[in-house]
Design a protein around this motif. Structure first.
Motif, PDB file in Angstrom:
ATOM      1  N   PRO A 140      -3.579  -5.545   2.560  1.00 58.69           N
ATOM      2  CA  PRO A 140      -4.224  -5.502   1.234  1.00 58.69           C
ATOM      3  C   PRO A 140      -3.355  -4.840   0.177  1.00 58.69           C
ATOM      4  N   ALA A 141      -2.544  -3.849   0.558  1.00 61.13           N
ATOM      5  CA  ALA A 141      -1.660  -3.215  -0.419  1.00 61.13           C
ATOM      6  C   ALA A 141      -0.612  -4.203  -0.917  1.00 61.13           C
ATOM      7  N   VAL A 143      -1.921   2.775  -8.065  1.00 58.84           N
ATOM      8  CA  VAL A 143      -2.930   2.755  -6.994  1.00 58.84           C
ATOM      9  C   VAL A 143      -2.316   2.237  -5.702  1.00 58.84           C
ATOM     10  N   GLN A 144      -1.563   1.159  -5.787  1.00 62.60           N
ATOM     11  CA  GLN A 144      -0.972   0.593  -4.580  1.00 62.60           C
ATOM     12  C   GLN A 144       0.148   1.476  -4.032  1.00 62.60           C
ATOM     13  N   LEU A 145       0.841   2.196  -4.895  1.00 61.79           N
ATOM     14  CA  LEU A 145       1.829   3.158  -4.407  1.00 61.79           C
ATOM     15  C   LEU A 145       1.169   4.227  -3.544  1.00 61.79           C
ATOM     16  N   THR A 146      -0.040   4.630  -3.938  1.00 65.90           N
ATOM     17  CA  THR A 146      -0.790   5.578  -3.116  1.00 65.90           C
ATOM     18  C   THR A 146      -1.073   4.984  -1.746  1.00 65.90           C
ATOM     19  N   TRP A 185      10.228  -0.845  -4.500  1.00 72.77           N
ATOM     20  CA  TRP A 185       9.936  -2.067  -5.264  1.00 72.77           C
ATOM     21  C   TRP A 185       9.022  -1.769  -6.445  1.00 72.77           C
ATOM     22  N   LEU A 186       7.899  -1.084  -6.196  1.00 73.43           N
ATOM     23  CA  LEU A 186       6.936  -0.842  -7.275  1.00 73.43           C
ATOM     24  C   LEU A 186       7.405   0.237  -8.236  1.00 73.43           C
TER      25      LEU A 186
END
Length: 523
Positions: free
Chosen positions: A46-47, A99-102, A131-132
């Motif tokens: 999901p991330a 949020v996705q880095l978390t 990447w992010l």
């Protein structure tokens, strides 16, 4: 006295009853099917999907408009293609990617302790962080990095790091990932929608991403030598630093082609965009005309490259037939009649996935073709061995093959020879006797098409190189003094939520507006 004893007894009974009810309530309140603990394999997929979605969204509505792929037929205010847009444009990527880095940090930490240690999940998570973070710093400039993602520890006002330091931090993460993934520790296949558990391909992605980032800052005198030497070291040591070697190594999530809102691998172009909105922007003549001149297989509707009515990029012909685009940056009130556009999936003549909206290949992280163009530039500058022309040709063939599997990736194929003839007819062909500047223009002219749909990379590369030539001085309807925006401003709420560190970042980097160059853009 009896009355007092009775009251005291009732009070004790009530306390006992309430305590008993509380214990019973707590027991009953436990959801028997809820996941109380998680693991890296449950968080990764999901991330990844939720990291790709924002890039695809802003590619369509922002990058494509800035870089003359599409143009909105609008005389209204806040139009991106005129380089005039609301400050709120900044919020979405910042919010989504942090949020996705978390989540990626959690993937790493869960795989680094206890009985669930897995070096492959650790390495994958660090690649995804690089990447992010790279996308964020290249979008905004100085951002929270070392103190970012510390909300659980109570740090909700992180310091903004300088971009130079962020890049060094990302290089360290990619070095660590390369070592961690060398162990080839197995992971759960279903947790990896990008490479289906092939750890060797994750390692290739990490080192290919490393090349992208090294090249991006290689123009800064203070790090130029370091970048050139590292690019050379990576290219000359494939055993220690494997990189992508064909389109089989492309990093992407392949969407199912489904239109279901419950399928986690339904393209966001289907799930989030109405069909009438998807086909609304016109294709820019800048993007379209060259493809048409070259009879490019990505455009043509002739079989086997197309369905008979639409090509692999899903571009519908103009009303009455033919390939006709709209010039970007037109003056208000002087827009042309809409020509070609990206067909939505509801038109049955597209055959479903022939529409870009439903195409499985749009979930791109990084393509092999980009790597070849990176190597072409490095070879042209003399940083690595090899012939820049060979890398250039391979990048062209692989860029086409990505979208048109019927077109061979082999540069020695008859198909590619025909394509070169079409390029020559359009006066776009490699000549060993031309100047380095002309060769660089050719490399980035083709890289522009190879980066189509890869989040904000076209915009980043234009800001780094000034290629391709978008002829901005000829677009009379541009605002912002006809200057390509250099960054997005920080989200407005950051100014109030983290005022001290926001002010320090502005003081260090420059005024918080779209024309303030980030570190790697400054002389």
């Amino acid at each position: 006295m009896k009355k007092q004893l009775l009251i005291a007894g009732l009070a004790l009974l009530m306390v006992s009853t309430l305590y008993s009810c509380k214990k019973g309530f707590e027991k009953l309140n436990i959801d028997p099917i809820n996941i109380l603990e998680t693991s890296s394999d449950k968080l990764l997929a999901p991330a990844l999907v939720n990291s790709i979605w924002p890039g695809m969204s802003r590619n369509r509505s922002f990058t494509n408009e800035l870089m003359q792929v599409t143009v909105s037929l609008s005389d209204g205010e806040n139009t991106v293609f005129r380089y005039a847009f609301r400050a709120s444009q900044s919020d979405y990527l910042w919010n989504s990617w942090y949020v996705q880095l978390t989540n990626f940090r959690s993937v790493d930490s869960l795989a680094s302790s206890g009985g669930k240690i897995n070096t492959s999940y650790q390495g994958i998570a660090r690649i995804c962080e690089a990447w992010l973070f790279a996308n964020l710093t290249d979008t905004y400039g100085d951002i929270p990095y070392k103190e970012a993602l510390g909300g659980k520890q109570g740090n909700v006002q992180p310091v903004f790091d300088r971009q130079k330091d962020i890049y060094q931090g990302m290089f360290n993460k990619l070095e660590e990932a390369n070592e961690l993934l060398a162990g080839n520790t197995p992971i759960v296949l279903s947790s990896d929608p990008v490479f289906n558990g092939d750890i060797s391909k994750w390692r290739k992605l990490g080192n290919s991403l490393y090349l992208r980032l090294l090249l991006r800052i290689s123009g800064k005198a203070e790090v130029a030598q370091q970048c050139q030497e590292k690019i050379k070291a990576i290219v000359e040591n494939p055993a220690n630093y494997p990189i992508m070697t064909s389109n089989a190594d492309c990093a992407r999530v392949l969407w199912t082609g489904d239109v279901s809102s419950t399928d986690p691998y339904t393209s966001p172009y289907v799930y989030n965009i109405r069909v009438q909105d998807f086909r609304s922007p016109a294709i820019c003549s800048y993007f379209l005309d060259s493809l048409n001149t070259w009879s490019d297989p990505r455009l043509t509707s002739a079989k086997p490259y197309g369905s008979g009515s639409i090509g692999r990029l899903g571009i519908a012909q103009a009303s009455g037939g033919g390939w006709r685009g709209v010039a970007s940056g037109y003056e208000p009130g002087k827009g042309q009649e809409k020509g070609c556009y990206f067909q939505s999936y509801d038109n049955t003549s597209t055959g479903g996935v022939w529409s870009l909206q439903q195409n499985p290949r749009t979930g791109i992280i990084m393509q092999y073709a980009e790597v070849q163009f990176i190597l072409a530039e490095a070879a042209l500058k003399g940083w690595i061995g090899g012939d820049a022309k060979d890398y250039f040709y391979q990048g062209m063939a692989s860029a086409i093959n990505y979208w048109v599997p019927d077109f061979p990736e082999d540069v020695n194929s008859t198909n590619f020879a025909t394509h070169l003839e079409n390029l020559a007819a359009g006066s776009v062909i490699w000549d060993d006797n031309t100047s380095p500047e002309r060769k660089m223009e050719l490399i980035h002219g083709q890289k522009y098409y190879a980066l189509f749909l890869t989040d904000l990379q076209q915009w980043f590369e234009y800001r780094r190189t000034g290629y391709p030539n978008l002829h901005l001085d000829q677009l009379k309807g541009l605002q912002n003094n006809s200057v390509m925006p250099a960054r997005l401003v920080y989200p407005v709420y950051v100014q109030s939520a983290n005022p001290t560190n926001y002010k320090a970042a502005v003081a260090a980097q420059g005024v918080d507006q779209i024309n303030t160059n980030v570190w790697w853009q400054k002389p």
